[in-house]
Design a protein around this motif. Structure first.
Motif, PDB file in Angstrom:
ATOM      1  N   ALA A 156      36.538   4.070  27.989  1.00  0.00           N
ATOM      2  CA  ALA A 156      37.586   5.165  27.329  1.00  0.00           C
ATOM      3  C   ALA A 156      38.436   4.183  25.889  1.00  0.00           C
ATOM      4  N   ALA A 157      37.778   4.655  24.699  1.00  0.00           N
ATOM      5  CA  ALA A 157      38.210   4.115  23.468  1.00  0.00           C
ATOM      6  C   ALA A 157      39.510   4.680  22.955  1.00  0.00           C
ATOM      7  N   SER A 158      40.401   3.220  23.775  1.00  0.00           N
ATOM      8  CA  SER A 158      41.718   3.641  23.030  1.00  0.00           C
ATOM      9  C   SER A 158      41.868   3.672  21.211  1.00  0.00           C
ATOM     10  N   PHE A 159      42.813   4.976  21.119  1.00  0.00           N
ATOM     11  CA  PHE A 159      43.252   5.053  19.684  1.00  0.00           C
ATOM     12  C   PHE A 159      42.105   5.399  18.462  1.00  0.00           C
ATOM     13  N   VAL A 160      41.121   6.163  18.589  1.00  0.00           N
ATOM     14  CA  VAL A 160      39.791   6.467  18.384  1.00  0.00           C
ATOM     15  C   VAL A 160      39.828   7.578  16.887  1.00  0.00           C
ATOM     16  N   ARG A 161      40.368   6.973  15.810  1.00  0.00           N
ATOM     17  CA  ARG A 161      40.983   7.520  14.158  1.00  0.00           C
ATOM     18  C   ARG A 161      39.419   8.558  13.808  1.00  0.00           C
ATOM     19  N   LYS A 162      38.880   8.511  13.992  1.00  0.00           N
ATOM     20  CA  LYS A 162      37.946   9.049  13.265  1.00  0.00           C
ATOM     21  C   LYS A 162      36.186   8.931  13.766  1.00  0.00           C
ATOM     22  N   LYS A 181      28.890   6.641  28.994  1.00  0.00           N
ATOM     23  CA  LYS A 181      29.662   7.797  28.617  1.00  0.00           C
ATOM     24  C   LYS A 181      31.012   7.538  27.754  1.00  0.00           C
ATOM     25  N   ILE A 182      30.824   7.686  26.403  1.00  0.00           N
ATOM     26  CA  ILE A 182      32.483   7.205  25.683  1.00  0.00           C
ATOM     27  C   ILE A 182      33.334   8.081  26.056  1.00  0.00           C
ATOM     28  N   ILE A 183      35.131   8.263  26.091  1.00  0.00           N
ATOM     29  CA  ILE A 183      35.800   9.268  26.146  1.00  0.00           C
ATOM     30  C   ILE A 183      36.437   8.741  25.154  1.00  0.00           C
ATOM     31  N   CYS A 184      36.770   9.365  23.910  1.00  0.00           N
ATOM     32  CA  CYS A 184      37.291   9.007  22.666  1.00  0.00           C
ATOM     33  C   CYS A 184      39.284   9.567  23.663  1.00  0.00           C
ATOM     34  N   LYS A 185      40.424   9.189  23.333  1.00  0.00           N
ATOM     35  CA  LYS A 185      41.435   8.433  23.753  1.00  0.00           C
ATOM     36  C   LYS A 185      41.799   8.841  22.066  1.00  0.00           C
TER      37      LYS A 185
END
Length: 444
Positions: A156-162, A181-185
């Motif tokens: 769970a990737a925190s503060f994904v902006r781009k 797997k990558i989960i964008c927060k």
């Protein structure tokens, strides 16, 4: 805690999963580019009075008081402007910037409300593009030295902006972590503005309403939630709705009716998962919270019309892309056929789990059972894909048909279907991953 402590924590749910014969996925939540207040010279709490001024310094070694305190963001004086607000400790303290002094790295703020503040509290800068990396050195260390060796399933990737943030995470994962797997927060305004690009490259989305509610006006959070869920549904990317869903159950034995409605409305919006955090992490009623959330989800799903849901998803996909890929067309056809023949389940033979995710996209309303040779895929299916469980086999080529037959027999045994009921089977080329090209109806 440290990595050894976290490993001990990880061992407990994995042992429980083994005891219960369940495929339980593990998610690593990155710290991300968080901004925090500093430490105090005396005691561990200060009291701030409305109308007074407070200076924030980027010198994090400074021990503060109720007149001046440290902030972990080194370029805060350069990033904010007079008139902007700063929210501290989940919004319990509101500051308005009065002056900025870049040369000394300090800003002066007006205190907008009375508050008691502890050390190292989170800070949000609404509307500010924060000049910090999405993955900190600690995050990279956690992923490479702990997450990958311990076979985690999701990040769970925190503060994904781009979108480039996701590319950086893939780079860090490398070959050893390619199955994770990558989960964008999505937690800030910049992430919202770049949502479409992020959605194209991520594996899943988390609507992280806590920090998002600090970054955008709270009355607009529900609109952001609905928009993100709808677009994720169209792209076939699983989406999680999180934060404060049953917040009162941290202390109370029963949730408020508003909280139950929040959970149900997230399901009706199209979310694949709903998430508890404080309710189970440090709440007094963890088991009751899980039970009432599960029961609410079941009631909400029962209120949906499956055929209309399928048609809406298919029409929205065609409107967005103009066409459907071969594997997604097979998945769509499988769901439509299951509706037409009143199938009791859909069996998907999948090496990567992608086909099962595509089937779940069209919301069949029947159980999805994924036959796979990958333990990690089995955990990911059960952990995130709506309505899916998994059956693990040693050899896809040699065991696929026998496992399909055995799975259908288990349906009869556990009451999923009766003899003569239809079951949909979706398969593909065993020699080539990602070549789903066959859908058939098989009878129990």
């Amino acid at each position: 805690g440290d990595h050894e402590g976290q490993k001990a924590c990880l061992a407990r749910p994995r042992k429980a999963a083994t005891n219960k014969n369940k495929d339980v996925a593990v998610l690593l939540d990155t710290k991300g580019p968080e901004i925090r207040t500093g430490f105090f010279a005396e005691g561990n709490k200060i009291h701030l009075t409305k109308g007074e001024t407070l200076t924030l310094t980027s010198d994090y070694s400074f021990k503060g008081d109720n007149k001046k305190m440290a902030c972990s963001y080194a370029t805060i004086a350069k990033s904010v402007n007079p008139g902007q607000q700063i929210l501290v400790a989940d919004g319990s303290l509101v500051l308005t910037v009065l002056t900025t002094e870049e040369t000394v790295g300090e800003i002066t703020c007006r205190i907008e409300n009375n508050a008691s503040l502890g050390e190292r509290k989170n800070m949000n800068l609404p509307g500010v593009e924060v000049d910090l990396p999405t993955l900190t050195e600690k995050d990279i260390h956690d992923i490479v030295d702990w997450g990958i060796p311990n076979n985690i399933d999701f990040i769970a990737a925190s503060f994904v902006r781009k979108a480039s943030d996701v590319a950086k995470i893939h780079e860090v994962l490398g070959e050893a972590g390619k199955g994770i797997k990558i989960i964008c927060k999505i937690e800030n305004q910049e992430g919202m503005e770049n949502y479409d690009e992020i959605l194209k490259v991520t594996d899943a989305i988390m609507v992280a309403r806590g920090d998002l509610g600090m970054e955008i006006p709270p009355e607009k959070v529900f609109l952001a939630q609905k928009m993100m869920i709808r677009k994720a549904n169209i792209y076939g990317k699983p989406v999680i709705t999180a934060t404060q869903m049953l917040e009162s159950m941290i202390t109370n034995p029963r949730p408020t009716r508003a909280e139950c409605s929040d959970v149900a409305n997230a399901v009706l919006d199209g979310t694949d998962c709903v998430m508890l955090s404080g309710e189970t992490a440090n709440g007094e009623q963890p088991v009751a919270a899980v039970m009432i959330m599960s029961q609410t989800c079941v009631e909400a799903e029962g209120a949906q019309t499956i055929n209309l849901l399928y048609q809406a998803t298919r029409n929205s996909t065609l409107a967005e892309f103009g066409h459907i890929s071969t594997s997604e067309s097979i998945a769509s056809s499988a769901v439509k056929t299951s509706i037409d023949v009143h199938a009791k389940a859909i069996i998907v033979c999948s090496e990567t789990g992608n086909t099962a995710t595509q089937v779940a996209k069209f919301r069949p309303g029947t159980p999805i059972v994924v036959i796979t040779a990958s333990p990690q895929v089995a955990r990911q299916m059960y952990g995130l894909v709506r309505g899916a469980t998994a059956v693990l086999v040693n050899d896809m080529a040699g065991q696929m048909e026998s496992t399909v037959d055995a799975t259908i027999k288990s349906f009869i045994k556990n009451g999923t279907c009766s003899p003569g009921d239809a079951v949909i089977v979706v398969t593909g080329s065993i020699s080539k991953s990602g070549h789903t090209n066959l859908m058939r109806v098989q009878y129990a």
